[in-house]
Design a protein around this motif. Structure first.
Motif, PDB file in Angstrom:
ATOM      1  N   TYR A  95       0.833  -1.192   0.000  1.00  0.00           N
ATOM      2  CA  TYR A  95       0.000   0.000   0.000  1.00  0.00           C
ATOM      3  C   TYR A  95       0.874   1.251   0.000  1.00  0.00           C
ATOM      4  N   CYS A  96       0.464   2.246  -0.765  1.00  0.00           N
ATOM      5  CA  CYS A  96       1.091   3.543  -0.575  1.00  0.00           C
ATOM      6  C   CYS A  96       0.154   4.408   0.249  1.00  0.00           C
ATOM      7  N   ALA A  97       0.744   5.343   0.972  1.00  0.00           N
ATOM      8  CA  ALA A  97      -0.006   6.190   1.877  1.00  0.00           C
ATOM      9  C   ALA A  97       0.603   7.583   1.878  1.00  0.00           C
ATOM     10  N   ALA A  98      -0.226   8.574   2.231  1.00  0.00           N
ATOM     11  CA  ALA A  98       0.210   9.967   2.213  1.00  0.00           C
ATOM     12  C   ALA A  98      -0.241  10.684   3.468  1.00  0.00           C
ATOM     13  N   GLN A  99       0.606  11.600   3.926  1.00  0.00           N
ATOM     14  CA  GLN A  99       0.210  12.486   5.020  1.00  0.00           C
ATOM     15  C   GLN A  99       0.864  13.839   4.783  1.00  0.00           C
ATOM     16  N   GLY A 100       0.220  14.874   5.310  1.00  0.00           N
ATOM     17  CA  GLY A 100       0.568  16.234   4.925  1.00  0.00           C
ATOM     18  C   GLY A 100       1.562  16.964   5.793  1.00  0.00           C
ATOM     19  N   THR A 101       2.323  16.262   6.641  1.00  0.00           N
ATOM     20  CA  THR A 101       3.372  16.935   7.402  1.00  0.00           C
ATOM     21  C   THR A 101       4.723  16.609   6.784  1.00  0.00           C
ATOM     22  N   GLU A 102       5.752  17.255   7.277  1.00  0.00           N
ATOM     23  CA  GLU A 102       7.117  17.018   6.792  1.00  0.00           C
ATOM     24  C   GLU A 102       7.810  15.885   7.548  1.00  0.00           C
ATOM     25  N   LEU A 103       7.136  15.363   8.558  1.00  0.00           N
ATOM     26  CA  LEU A 103       7.761  14.343   9.401  1.00  0.00           C
ATOM     27  C   LEU A 103       7.689  12.970   8.739  1.00  0.00           C
ATOM     28  N   LEU A 104       8.746  12.198   8.876  1.00  0.00           N
ATOM     29  CA  LEU A 104       8.831  10.887   8.228  1.00  0.00           C
ATOM     30  C   LEU A 104       8.296   9.804   9.162  1.00  0.00           C
ATOM     31  N   TYR A 105       6.982   9.860   9.380  1.00  0.00           N
ATOM     32  CA  TYR A 105       6.350   8.859  10.228  1.00  0.00           C
ATOM     33  C   TYR A 105       6.474   7.465   9.604  1.00  0.00           C
ATOM     34  N   THR A 106       6.566   6.462  10.479  1.00  0.00           N
ATOM     35  CA  THR A 106       6.651   5.080  10.005  1.00  0.00           C
ATOM     36  C   THR A 106       5.519   4.217  10.539  1.00  0.00           C
ATOM     37  N   THR A 107       4.548   4.829  11.179  1.00  0.00           N
ATOM     38  CA  THR A 107       3.415   4.074  11.704  1.00  0.00           C
ATOM     39  C   THR A 107       2.155   4.417  10.917  1.00  0.00           C
ATOM     40  N   SER A 108       1.350   3.400  10.661  1.00  0.00           N
ATOM     41  CA  SER A 108       0.223   3.551   9.739  1.00  0.00           C
ATOM     42  C   SER A 108      -0.822   4.540  10.235  1.00  0.00           C
ATOM     43  N   GLU A 109      -0.990   4.668  11.527  1.00  0.00           N
ATOM     44  CA  GLU A 109      -2.039   5.555  12.030  1.00  0.00           C
ATOM     45  C   GLU A 109      -1.757   7.028  11.757  1.00  0.00           C
ATOM     46  N   ARG A 110      -0.551   7.356  11.362  1.00  0.00           N
ATOM     47  CA  ARG A 110      -0.192   8.732  11.026  1.00  0.00           C
ATOM     48  C   ARG A 110      -0.587   9.114   9.604  1.00  0.00           C
ATOM     49  N   TYR A 111      -1.000   8.140   8.817  1.00  0.00           N
ATOM     50  CA  TYR A 111      -1.274   8.389   7.405  1.00  0.00           C
ATOM     51  C   TYR A 111      -2.769   8.436   7.152  1.00  0.00           C
ATOM     52  N   ARG A 112      -3.184   9.526   6.525  1.00  0.00           N
ATOM     53  CA  ARG A 112      -4.608   9.768   6.326  1.00  0.00           C
ATOM     54  C   ARG A 112      -5.118   9.170   5.024  1.00  0.00           C
ATOM     55  N   TYR A 113      -4.291   9.160   4.010  1.00  0.00           N
ATOM     56  CA  TYR A 113      -4.749   8.752   2.679  1.00  0.00           C
ATOM     57  C   TYR A 113      -4.045   7.462   2.265  1.00  0.00           C
ATOM     58  N   TRP A 114      -4.841   6.547   1.697  1.00  0.00           N
ATOM     59  CA  TRP A 114      -4.336   5.224   1.351  1.00  0.00           C
ATOM     60  C   TRP A 114      -4.821   4.816  -0.036  1.00  0.00           C
ATOM     61  N   GLY A 115      -3.970   4.053  -0.717  1.00  0.00           N
ATOM     62  CA  GLY A 115      -4.404   3.408  -1.934  1.00  0.00           C
ATOM     63  C   GLY A 115      -5.085   2.090  -1.618  1.00  0.00           C
ATOM     64  N   GLN A 116      -5.518   1.392  -2.677  1.00  0.00           N
ATOM     65  CA  GLN A 116      -6.247   0.144  -2.508  1.00  0.00           C
ATOM     66  C   GLN A 116      -5.328  -1.057  -2.363  1.00  0.00           C
ATOM     67  N   GLY A 117      -4.056  -0.871  -2.664  1.00  0.00           N
ATOM     68  CA  GLY A 117      -3.083  -1.941  -2.527  1.00  0.00           C
ATOM     69  C   GLY A 117      -2.849  -2.701  -3.811  1.00  0.00           C
ATOM     70  N   THR A 118      -1.648  -3.273  -3.916  1.00  0.00           N
ATOM     71  CA  THR A 118      -1.303  -4.118  -5.052  1.00  0.00           C
ATOM     72  C   THR A 118      -0.584  -5.359  -4.524  1.00  0.00           C
ATOM     73  N   GLN A 119      -0.987  -6.518  -5.030  1.00  0.00           N
ATOM     74  CA  GLN A 119      -0.445  -7.775  -4.529  1.00  0.00           C
ATOM     75  C   GLN A 119       0.920  -8.052  -5.149  1.00  0.00           C
ATOM     76  N   VAL A 120       1.869  -8.389  -4.305  1.00  0.00           N
ATOM     77  CA  VAL A 120       3.186  -8.841  -4.763  1.00  0.00           C
ATOM     78  C   VAL A 120       3.409 -10.244  -4.217  1.00  0.00           C
ATOM     79  N   THR A 121       3.679 -11.172  -5.114  1.00  0.00           N
ATOM     80  CA  THR A 121       3.958 -12.545  -4.717  1.00  0.00           C
ATOM     81  C   THR A 121       5.333 -12.927  -5.252  1.00  0.00           C
ATOM     82  N   VAL A 122       6.208 -13.332  -4.341  1.00  0.00           N
ATOM     83  CA  VAL A 122       7.569 -13.714  -4.715  1.00  0.00           C
ATOM     84  C   VAL A 122       7.703 -15.215  -4.541  1.00  0.00           C
ATOM     85  N   SER A 123       7.977 -15.899  -5.630  1.00  0.00           N
ATOM     86  CA  SER A 123       8.103 -17.363  -5.581  1.00  0.00           C
ATOM     87  C   SER A 123       9.567 -17.755  -5.392  1.00  0.00           C
ATOM     88  N   SER A 124       9.756 -18.878  -4.731  1.00  0.00           N
ATOM     89  CA  SER A 124      11.132 -19.342  -4.460  1.00  0.00           C
ATOM     90  C   SER A 124      11.648 -20.232  -5.593  1.00  0.00           C
TER      91      SER A 124
END
Length: 124
Positions: A95-124
């Motif tokens: 998922y990508c996410a956006a928030q409107g401050t200059e701080l480099l937050y790393t916790t999801s609750e700090r982000y207001r806007y989210w995309g729908q997500g894209t699946q990544v599957t890595v096979s061995s």
């Protein structure tokens, strides 16, 4: 407000590079700090990488440091996640996410806007 749409996910073999994109529309893209999170089945959503509004500073989770690179093109309203040397444990919905401050937050609750997500599957 900003709308986010991820793309570029899919099935890839371990070690093969993959690039995710997140296109933004709405208010000025350059005013948002952008972040990538991921969520694997049965696990909590976790931080992957974050990039500053001016594309100068970025941070990474220890698990992807040295393998993944986050970047942005403010002229194209897009943020990228270059995934080099992916491993099966990188399999998740990204998922990508956006928030409107200059701080480099790393916790999801700090982000207001989210995309729908894209699946990544890595096979061995």
């Amino acid at each position: 407000q900003v709308q986010l749409v991820e793309s570029g996910g899919g099935l890839v073999q371990a070690g093969a590079p993959l690039r995710l994109s997140c296109a933004a529309s709405g208010r000025a893209f350059s005013s948002y700090t952008m972040c990538w999170f991921r969520q694997a089945p049965g696990k909590e959503r976790e931080f992957v990488a974050v990039i500053s509004r001016n594309d100068v500073t970025s941070r990474y989770a220890d698990s992807v440091q040295g393998r993944f690179t986050i970047s942005r093109d403010n002229g194209k309203n897009t943020v990228y996640l270059q995934m080099n040397s992916p491993k099966p444990e990188d399999t998740a919905v990204y998922y990508c996410a956006a928030q409107g401050t200059e701080l480099l937050y790393t916790t999801s609750e700090r982000y207001r806007y989210w995309g729908q997500g894209t699946q990544v599957t890595v096979s061995s």
